[in-house]
Design a protein around this motif. Structure first.
Motif, mmCIF file in Angstrom:
data_model
loop_
_atom_site.group_PDB
_atom_site.id
_atom_site.type_symbol
_atom_site.label_atom_id
_atom_site.label_comp_id
_atom_site.label_asym_id
_atom_site.label_seq_id
_atom_site.Cartn_x
_atom_site.Cartn_y
_atom_site.Cartn_z
ATOM 1 N N TRP A 1 6.992 -0.155 -19.568
ATOM 2 C CA TRP A 1 7.898 -1.015 -18.809
ATOM 3 C C TRP A 1 6.973 -1.245 -17.635
ATOM 4 N N VAL A 2 6.594 -0.372 -16.752
ATOM 5 C CA VAL A 2 5.919 -0.252 -15.541
ATOM 6 C C VAL A 2 4.693 -1.275 -15.518
ATOM 7 N N LEU A 3 3.885 -0.813 -16.717
ATOM 8 C CA LEU A 3 2.641 -1.639 -16.818
ATOM 9 C C LEU A 3 3.163 -3.232 -17.190
ATOM 10 N N TRP A 4 4.288 -3.571 -17.950
ATOM 11 C CA TRP A 4 4.683 -4.868 -18.013
ATOM 12 C C TRP A 4 5.084 -5.595 -16.851
ATOM 13 N N ARG A 5 5.954 -4.662 -15.907
ATOM 14 C CA ARG A 5 6.360 -5.273 -14.672
ATOM 15 C C ARG A 5 5.032 -5.424 -13.633
ATOM 16 N N ARG A 6 4.263 -4.614 -13.575
ATOM 17 C CA ARG A 6 2.963 -4.820 -12.890
ATOM 18 C C ARG A 6 2.158 -6.064 -13.243
ATOM 19 N N HIS A 7 2.194 -6.180 -14.623
ATOM 20 C CA HIS A 7 1.361 -7.492 -15.136
ATOM 21 C C HIS A 7 2.089 -8.564 -14.870
ATOM 22 N N ARG A 8 3.573 -8.703 -14.867
ATOM 23 C CA ARG A 8 4.266 -9.774 -14.591
ATOM 24 C C ARG A 8 4.132 -10.136 -13.007
ATOM 25 N N PHE A 9 4.267 -9.262 -12.380
ATOM 26 C CA PHE A 9 4.426 -9.358 -10.766
ATOM 27 C C PHE A 9 3.008 -8.644 -10.215
ATOM 28 N N THR B 1 0.728 -12.489 -2.467
ATOM 29 C CA THR B 1 -0.004 -11.273 -2.784
ATOM 30 C C THR B 1 -1.543 -11.432 -2.801
ATOM 31 N N GLY B 2 -1.926 -12.627 -2.915
ATOM 32 C CA GLY B 2 -3.362 -12.998 -3.110
ATOM 33 C C GLY B 2 -3.797 -12.919 -4.672
ATOM 34 N N CYS B 3 -2.817 -12.620 -5.586
ATOM 35 C CA CYS B 3 -2.894 -12.373 -7.011
ATOM 36 C C CYS B 3 -2.107 -13.318 -7.830
ATOM 37 N N LYS B 4 -2.820 -14.430 -8.646
ATOM 38 C CA LYS B 4 -2.076 -15.263 -9.402
ATOM 39 C C LYS B 4 -1.375 -14.872 -10.735
#
Length: 259
Positions: A17-25, A253-256
């Protein structure tokens, strides 16, 4: 052991879940989890949900229209196949149902099979003439084909005491000859009707081949759905909202992030 396994499962699930959330945001832990950016995350999530729903609705409409076209094509092909099979049956009806048999003759709905020893041949009932006759030792059924060829089927009724050959009752042979005559009459009537039935079936096949209205209507509906999806203002608005939310997150954030 069960508690340890449960802890491991929870830990793995939480990690995913953490990895998914970091990927989405993307952009770091703070942007993905901090309450400071909850409003920005919700704006991006809302834009994603809206775009996904609009896209799903468009895809479902196109799928339904495409299924309608497939169904129309299937119905068209099935109708042609059924008519072609009907014509084939009219042109070549085959033997038909078995009516009966006596000695070397077996009578079917459309043919008479003559079995002599190990060989067998078929006679078309159409135009066949059958008559009964009797003699001192044999009853006979004379068969005259439409070509004029004659075949005699014999049935012994006088058998020496030392002979094990079967004997045939006169009435049984007469009844079978009558059955052949009746089958011939039915076949002649059937053949007389075939020409008209075949003409009708061929006409129906030509009309069915030319009738592509259902397919054309289904293709038109599919084209309309695709055009409507492309021009749908709600879809364009949802895509524009999503692109804006993605750009805002990138500026923050500088990240798309992914769509």
């Amino acid at each position: 052991m069960g508690a340890v396994r449960l802890i491991v499962i929870i830990a793995v699930g939480l990690s995913l879940w953490v990895l998914w959330r970091r990927h989405r945001f993307p952009g770091g832990w703070t942007f993905a989890f901090s309450s400071l950016y909850e409003k920005e995350r919700e704006a991006l999530a809302h834009a994603r949900r809206t775009a996904r729903q609009v896209s799903r609705t468009a895809a479902e409409a196109e799928f339904a229209a495409l299924a309608g076209l497939t169904s129309a094509q299937t119905d068209y092909e099935r109708t042609l196949r059924q008519l072609e099979q009907r014509i084939a049956r009219l042109r070549s009806p085959g033997a038909g149902e078995r009516i009966g048999g006596l000695g070397e003759l077996t009578l079917f709905q459309h043919i008479l099979v003559v079995t002599a020893g190990a060989s067998a041949r078929s006679m078309e009932l159409a135009g066949l003439d059958a008559r009964f006759d009797t003699g001192k030792t044999h009853h006979s059924i004379y068969l005259v084909e439409a070509t004029g060829r004659v075949y005699r089927a014999t049935y012994r009724h006088l058998v020496p005491a030392t002979d094990d050959l079967p004997q045939f009752d006169e009435e049984a042979v007469r009844d079978f000859a009558v059955a052949i005559q009746n089958a011939v009459a039915d076949e002649n009537s059937f053949r007389a009707r075939i020409a008209y039935a075949l003409q009708q079936a061929q006409q129906e096949l030509e009309e069915a081949r030319a009738d592509t209205r259902a397919q054309e209507a289904a293709r038109h509906r599919l084209a309309q759905v695709r055009q409507r999806n492309q021009q749908d203002p709600h879809r364009k608005a949802a895509e524009s909202e999503l692109e804006g939310a993605l750009e805002d997150w990138k500026n923050l954030t500088g990240c798309k992030p992914p769509k």
